[in-house]
Enzyme design. Structure first.
Site, PDB file in Angstrom:
ATOM      1  N   SER A  51      66.471  61.388 117.222  1.00  0.00           N
ATOM      2  CA  SER A  51      65.693  60.860 118.346  1.00  0.00           C
ATOM      3  C   SER A  51      64.821  59.704 117.889  1.00  0.00           C
ATOM      4  CB  SER A  51      64.844  61.958 118.990  1.00  0.00           C
ATOM      5  OG  SER A  51      63.948  62.525 118.062  1.00  0.00           O
ATOM      6  N   GLU A  52      64.295  59.766 116.656  1.00  0.00           N
ATOM      7  CA  GLU A  52      63.558  58.639 116.077  1.00  0.00           C
ATOM      8  C   GLU A  52      63.833  58.505 114.588  1.00  0.00           C
ATOM      9  OE1 GLU A  52      61.133  59.490 119.757  1.00  0.00           O
ATOM     10  OE2 GLU A  52      61.582  60.776 118.046  1.00  0.00           O
ATOM     11  N   THR A  53      63.871  57.265 114.146  1.00  0.00           N
ATOM     12  CA  THR A  53      63.916  56.891 112.732  1.00  0.00           C
ATOM     13  C   THR A  53      62.758  55.934 112.500  1.00  0.00           C
ATOM     14  OG1 THR A  53      66.314  57.125 112.588  1.00  0.00           O
ATOM     15  CG2 THR A  53      65.266  55.733 110.936  1.00  0.00           C
TER      16      THR A  53
END
Length: 294
Positions: A51-53
């Site tokens: 979902s996030e990096t």
């Protein structure tokens, strides 16, 4: 560029691996930000498919400890909650800092103060603005979620634009089965990222305990396991609804429907100048520690 750089995958809002919300954190602290392009950062985030990096860079000013850039597989975000906590955990490990009790994160939304206390990482929300929505919009969201809301929902600006809605109790929240196609249409039409659904745990031993779920199908996140910016939105919404007159702690559980067990601790804090601030705290644990070729 072709480099091997330090990489961690951190599970956030849990002390037990695989029970929280993961974030990939890439250490570019030894690389000038202008050496890597927006397209390269986006390609990495698309590949990790989390979902996030996030990417840690040197800060632009000495008043910050590091600069954080946050990407979904599709785009860059100005701020996000669980990546902030997970990236702080990774930064402390990358820099072998075992004594810090406070840090300041630089990100696109501005300065984010962070405190560390016996492994519990807390950030002060950079923004939490409340906006009422129309009765027509409320009806559309009730139809998409398939439930009646017990209070008028609202739009919360916390970096992402979340609609927050309350249902009767935690069980009702847990059992909700949204129409994701309808919800994606509504959120896209209104330029919202998704909806935060919450219900009180009426039999809980701890006062102000809530079950929460975060739905964002318009960005291909049908359900976020444990959502930090969503917990900010919920805390701000509860303050608007219940008008707490003194500092109030909120305990938020999330992820049960996805076989996770995330725990967030929100604090609605009354400051000395009579303003209200919102803090979110949680634990994080590193699950993957290695290098990535970029």
């Amino acid at each position: 560029m072709t480099l091997m750089v330090p990489f961690k995958q951190v599970d956030v809002f849990t002390e037990k691996p695989f029970m929280g919300n993961p974030v990939a954190v890439i250490n570019f602290l030894e690389i000038d930000e202008n050496e890597v392009s927006q397209e390269e950062l986006q390609a990495i985030a698309n590949w990790t498919n989390l979902s996030e990096t996030t990417f840690l860079f040197k800060p632009s000013d000495k008043k910050y400890d590091y600069k954080l850039r946050i990407f979904t597989p599709r785009s860059e975000l100005p701020f996000a909650g669980h990546p902030t906590i997970g990236s702080c955990k990774a930064f402390l490990e990358f820099t072998k800092n075992t004594t810090a009790t406070s840090l300041v994160q630089e990100c696109k939304i501005g300065a984010v103060p962070i405190t560390i206390n016996e492994g519990l990482i807390s950030f002060k929300a950079p923004m939490a603005d409340y906006e009422s929505i129309s009765s027509e919009m409320i009806a559309d969201y009730e139809k998409a979620i398939g439930l009646k809301f017990i209070k008028p929902p609202a739009l919360l600006h916390t970096g992402p634009e979340w609609i927050v809605a309350l249902v009767e109790d935690a069980e009702t929240c847990f059992n909700a089965n949204p129409n994701f196609a309808m919800l994606a249409h509504q959120t896209k039409q209104n330029d919202h990222v998704g909806i935060i659904l919450a219900g009180p745990k009426k039999e809980a031993a701890i006062k102000n305990s809530y079950e929460m779920r975060a739905f964002a199908p318009v960005i291909n996140v049908y359900e976020d396991p444990v959502c930090g910016s969503g917990s900010v939105a919920l805390a701000r919404y509860l303050q608007e609804v219940y008008k707490f007159e003194k500092t109030t702690d909120i305990t938020i559980s999330e992820g049960g429907r996805l076989k996770r067990n995330g725990l967030m601790l929100a604090s609605i804090k009354k400051e000395a100048d009579n303003s209200t601030s919102y803090y979110i705290a949680g634990h994080a644990t590193t699950v993957i520690d290695g290098k990535i070729k970029v």
